[in-house]
Design an enzyme around this catalytic site. Structure first.
Site, short mmCIF file in Angstrom:
data_model
loop_
_atom_site.label_atom_id
_atom_site.label_comp_id
_atom_site.label_asym_id
_atom_site.label_seq_id
_atom_site.Cartn_x
_atom_site.Cartn_y
_atom_site.Cartn_z
N HIS A 1 -2.07 1.52 7.08
CA HIS A 1 -2.46 1.28 5.61
C HIS A 1 -2.34 2.67 4.80
CE1 HIS A 1 -4.28 -0.14 2.14
NE2 HIS A 1 -5.31 0.61 2.12
N CYS B 1 0.74 -1.13 -0.01
CA CYS B 1 0.12 -0.04 -0.12
C CYS B 1 0.92 1.25 -0.12
CB CYS B 1 -0.92 0.05 1.23
SG CYS B 1 -0.08 0.20 2.85
N ASN C 1 -8.46 3.78 -2.93
CA ASN C 1 -7.75 2.64 -2.11
C ASN C 1 -6.98 1.80 -3.35
OD1 ASN C 1 -7.00 0.86 -0.04
ND2 ASN C 1 -9.01 0.31 0.43
#
Ligand SMILES: *[C@@H]1O[C@H](CO)[C@@H](O)[C@H](O)[C@H]1NC(C)=O
Ligand SMILES: *[C@@H]1O[C@H](CO)[C@@H](O)[C@H](O)[C@H]1NC(C)=O
Length: 585
Positions: free
Chosen positions: A526, A365, A548
């Protein structure tokens, strides 16, 4: 600029079946006129129509293996553009249809994965079965000819952390694109008419001069029309009095004119006017664009992302700030009430969407959020012009440039990009792997930019080698922001930012709406990117618009909205930004 050495080119040619076009016998209706008007404009380029580009992401069929998949890229790139065009004038998210899902499944008319096929069969396959987006099944340069199967997991997949299983994504959860109509089109006039609707796929002969093309108007003088390659045409026009076509190849952005080419029109050069294919997406205005609601609630698997806590700027010698930061010179009055880089007066500036978790789980991520925000900023700097640059997260992973698949830190990634620069994904495809390890511990130039070719004993995977000349992108400065005011100023003035969040199980199961979760000790684990904010019409509450890297079937087409002002999931506590540049630092 050479993209292949002479020996590799010779190897490619000697391997016979070439780049992947093999004409099919499948009977298809030939279309000679499509649009009932002779009043076509003198020029048209779908990369720039009223200043907007409709071109989907430029790809490279030859990485991470050599693969004769041109016919699938030509078909999907034209169709991906057309889906976007079909949505009309409103700013829309780009669609990148999955080539890999088709290589796994389509055997119509003898189409054979990496061993070649015909775009018309690809269209027939999509007509009969549909195709998902790239974030369901990423390109791996493999196919049914190299042992891939066509089970549900081979069409749309997701993988759980901790060496967990990969599973098929439920068909009701992801969107399947279909087509209503498809066919052949040939001859200059009919091609121009079909181009009024959208890009088309065409087949060509590849000569060594075409393989070595670096820009300008290409004209073959050998008379070769032996078609062995498929490309897509994005328009036509006139250059210095010469009628031309504008084409897109699938050989990376380091080939030709940023991956595109210009070729003479009207003389069937390279056979380009003899065999083209078109397809019309089902439901052209695409009301179904809304994210489909999952059929059944999924079980959270703790997807997370792999951000190793708060940004430790000290670890990289501090932030690198060389000019005034937007929150220092913009006042609250300068900042609009709502802002969304996906729709600024009808223009969408954001780059493609990604899925970090396929074809195996990878906690990248930190690399995804940073490269998405920087790519969006490059797009903003170019006025959303083609070619779109989508920076390669795999390069950061290869060199531990901020972390690995076991997690990392955005601060380190910015620092690494400033020093080393990174290329577009068409140099280094995302593989969700710590490649540095796989290819021996010193990940060399091949882990930055590569191309692969068939060799005497292996058509695919063939052998790969480093590409030495390719566009590279750096950051001139980077740093942090926190709190709604600083974040808004930075996003508004310079583009999307990266932010840490606490990805909880509930967040993993998010399917849409304005998210809110009160957690006492939210811990950043994240990284996502934030591309704007808005105000809820009913409640008057402000929210962030975030991206995302969990696929477009997650959330609102891969995106989410989350309540602003309460540091929801710690989203306002630790954000980062960089200023991209093409200048070596
Ligand atoms: C082009 O279309 C014409 C008309 O249908 C057809 O006769 C011809 O064979 C086509 N050419 C090729 C190379 O497919
Ligand atoms: C050809 O490619 C195969 C598969 O990658 C590889 O094992 C072999 O060494 C290559 N041969 C040459 C001559 O490069």
């Amino acid at each position: 600029m050479k993209f292949l050495t002479a020996s590799l080119l010779a190897a490619t040619a000697s391997a016979g079946t070439n780049h992947g076009f093999r004409r099919s016998d499948a009977p298809t209706e030939v279309k000679l006129t499509t649009v009932s008007t002779s009043d076509v404009p003198d020029s048209l380029d779908w990369r720039s129509v009223n200043g907007r580009s409709y071109a989907s992401t430029l790809r490279n069929q030859h990485i991470p293996n050599y693969c004769g998949a041109c016919y699938t890229f030509a078909a999907t790139s034209a169709l991906s553009d057309r889906i976007r065009i079909g949505r009309g004038d409103r700013a829309s998210q780009q669609v990148d249809l999955s080539v890999q899902a088709l290589l796994n499944c389509n055997d119509i008319g003898g189409d054979d994965g990496c061993h070649g096929g015909d775009p018309i069969n690809v269209y027939q396959y999509i007509f009969e079965n549909g195709v998902p987006e790239e974030t369901c099944q990423q390109y791996r340069a493999t196919g049914l000819d190299t042992g891939e199967t066509c089970e549900p997991i081979d069409v749309c997949m997701d993988c759980a952390p901790g060496g967990g299983d990969c599973t098929a994504v439920d068909k009701d959860v992801y969107y399947t694109y279909k087509i209503d109509e498809y066919g052949l089109v040939n001859g200059t006039e009919a091609m121009i008419q079909e181009l009024q609707r959208a890009p088309i796929a065409c087949t060509v002969a590849v000569t060594s001069d075409f393989a070595d093309y670096t820009g300008g108007v290409f004209e073959d003088t050998t008379g070769d029309t032996e078609m062995d390659h498929s490309i897509s045409l994005v328009g036509y026009g006139t250059e210095d009095g010469q009628d031309v076509w504008y084409g897109r190849n699938s050989w990376g952005d380091y080939w030709g004119e940023s991956g595109f080419f210009t070729i003479v029109r009207g003389s069937n050069n390279l056979g380009i006017e003899a065999n083209c294919q078109y397809a019309v997406p089902a439901d052209e205005d695409n009301e179904k664009w809304e994210a489909p609601a999952p059929a059944e609630p999924r079980e959270a698997v703790g997807l997370g992302g792999g951000r190793l806590g708060a940004n430790d700027w000290e670890a990289v010698g501090g932030e690198h700030v060389t000019s005034p930061r937007p929150h220092e010179y913009l006042s609250a009055d300068d900042i609009p009430a709502a802002w969304d880089w996906r729709d600024v007066d009808g223009t969408n500036f954001v780059t493609w969407d990604k899925n970090q978790h396929i074809p195996q789980y990878c906690g990248s991520c930190w690399a995804q959020g940073v490269t998405s925000a920087l790519s969006d900023r490059l797009s903003i700097m170019s006025g959303a012009a083609a070619p779109q640059v989508n920076l390669a997260p795999q390069v950061l992973i290869n060199f531990n440039g901020g972390g690995t698949c076991e997690g990392g830190m955005p601060a380190k990634a910015y620092n690494w990009i400033k020093k080393n620069g990174i290329p577009d994904q068409s140099c280094q495809v995302y593989q969700a792997l710590d490649l540095g390890g796989r290819r021996g511990n010193d990940c060399d130039d091949m882990c930055v930019c590569e191309t692969c070719s068939a060799n005497a004993t292996s058509f695919t995977p063939g052998s790969c080698e480093a590409v030495t000349e390719f566009p590279t992108y750096y950051v001139s400065e980077y740093g942090s922001v926190k709190g709604a005011d600083q974040m808004k100023a930075e996003i508004y003035a310079r583009g999307p930012i990266g932010c840490g969040i606490d990805a909880t199980d509930a967040f993993e199961l998010y399917t849409g709406g304005i998210y809110s979760e009160t957690k006492r000790f939210a811990m950043v684990n994240h990284e996502i990117s934030v591309a704007g904010w808005g105000v809820d019409e009913e409640t008057g509450e402000e929210y962030w618009i975030g991206r995302n890297s969990w696929g477009t079937w997650w959330g609102e087409n891969g995106w989410f909205r989350i309540k602003m002002g309460s540091d929801n999931l710690a989203i306002e506590s630790d954000c980062d930004w960089g200023v991209p540049t093409t200048e070596k630092q």
